[in-house]
Design an enzyme around this catalytic site. Structure first.
Site, PDB file in Angstrom:
ATOM      1  N   SER A  30       0.814  -1.143  -0.017  1.00  0.00           N
ATOM      2  CA  SER A  30      -0.075  -0.205  -0.031  1.00  0.00           C
ATOM      3  C   SER A  30       0.923   1.244  -0.069  1.00  0.00           C
ATOM      4  O   SER A  30       0.601   2.286  -0.586  1.00  0.00           O
ATOM      5  CB  SER A  30      -0.939  -0.083   1.423  1.00  0.00           C
ATOM      6  OG  SER A  30      -1.806  -1.041   1.053  1.00  0.00           O
ATOM      7  N   HIS A  81       0.892   4.908   4.633  1.00  0.00           N
ATOM      8  CA  HIS A  81       0.111   5.389   3.651  1.00  0.00           C
ATOM      9  C   HIS A  81       0.373   6.803   3.244  1.00  0.00           C
ATOM     10  O   HIS A  81       0.718   7.279   2.087  1.00  0.00           O
ATOM     11  CB  HIS A  81      -1.287   5.163   3.811  1.00  0.00           C
ATOM     12  CG  HIS A  81      -1.947   3.761   3.537  1.00  0.00           C
ATOM     13  ND1 HIS A  81      -3.296   3.775   3.178  1.00  0.00           N
ATOM     14  CD2 HIS A  81      -1.408   2.523   3.595  1.00  0.00           C
ATOM     15  CE1 HIS A  81      -3.413   2.233   3.281  1.00  0.00           C
ATOM     16  NE2 HIS A  81      -2.353   1.651   3.464  1.00  0.00           N
TER      17      HIS A  81
END
Length: 210
Positions: A130, A181
Site C-alpha cells: 500500500s 500510507h
C-alpha cells in the site's frame, strides 16, 4: 490511462516491470498460503524474515525497509493491492520508463516503511504494497497540481476521486498503517519532480496509446 484493454501477451510486453511486481506478490502470497496448508517452513521463513519489524530493523536488518512491499497474508489484501497496481501502475511505467518506474515504486515504498520505523514503536510490524501504491498516487497528484501537461481533465478527475476515497479508507478501516500510507503518498510527491524532469509528453493524452 486507467482502462486496461490489452491482452495478456501485450500487457506483459508493454509493462514488464508491473507484470513482475504483480507476479512476485502473487507468488510470495501463494508460498505463504500453501505453507499454512502443508507446512514446509518456507512460507514462514519468508514471512518472518521479510516482514517490517521495527526492532529487527533497529538491529541492522535494513532489507525489511523494502521486503514488506511484496508481502501479503490475506486474500482481500493482496487482491485489492494487485488490482490497484494493475489499474494505476502501467501508465506510469510507460510514462517514466522501466528504471525510473522501479525507482518510483521502491522509493515510495522505502519512504513509507522508513516512516513506520521512525514514528512507530519498536514492536510494530507491518506488510503490504500500500505504501508504494500510495506513492504512485503521489506522483499522479504532482502531475495534477504541477505538470498539467501530462494529464487531461478526465484522468485528473479520476485521480482526485481515487485519492479522496483512498485517504478516507486509510482513516476509517482498522489495521491500516496510516503513517505508511501518508508517507508513501508524500514520498511519491517528493520524488515526482525528479522522475518527471525529462518527461515531455504523455502518449495517453496525445492519442498515441500503445
Amino acid at each position: 490511462m486507467f482502462v486496461r484493454n490489452e491482452n495478456f501477451k501485450t500487457f506483459i510486453r508493454l509493462y514488464p516491470i508491473v507484470t513482475c511486481i504483480i507476479a512476485i506478490n502473487i507468488l510470495v502470497y501463494l508460498i505463504i498460503f500453501l505453507d499454512k496448508i502443508t507446512p514446509s517452513g518456507i512460507g514462514y521463513s519468508i514471512l518472518s524474515s521479510g516482514i517490517g519489524f521495527n526492532a529487527a530493523i533497529a538491529y541492522g536488518e535494513w532489507w525489511r525497509l523494502i521486503t514488506p512491499i511484496f508481502l501479503h497474508i490475506t486474500f482481500p489484501h493482496i487482491l485489492f493491492n494487485c488490482f490497484s497496481i494493475l489499474l494505476f501502475a502501467p501508465a506510469l511505467e510507460l510514462l517514466l520508463g522501466k528504471w525510473r518506474f522501479i525507482a518510483a515504486y521502491l522509493g515510495a515504498g522505502f519512504i513509507s516503511n522508513l516512516a513506520s520505523f521512525i514514528f512507530q514503536p519498536m514492536g510494530y510490524t507491518h506488510l503490504g504494497a500500500s505504501g508504494a501504491i500510495f506513492g504512485l498516487f503521489g506522483i499522479y497528484l504532482y502531475m495534477v497540481a504541477i505538470r498539467r501537461d501530462l494529464i487531461d481533465k478526465t484522468n485528473t478527475t479520476i485521480i482526485v476521486v481515487i485519492l479522496i476515497l483512498g485517504l478516507i479508507s486509510t482513516f476509517i478501516y482498522p489495521d491500516i498503517d496510516v503513517l505508511g500510507h501518508l508517507f508513501g503518498f508524500l514520498g511519491g510527491f517528493i520524488l515526482a519532480p525528479f522522475l518527471l524532469l525529462k518527461v515531455k509528453e504523455n502518449p495517453y493524452i496525445n492519442n498515441e496509446q500503445p
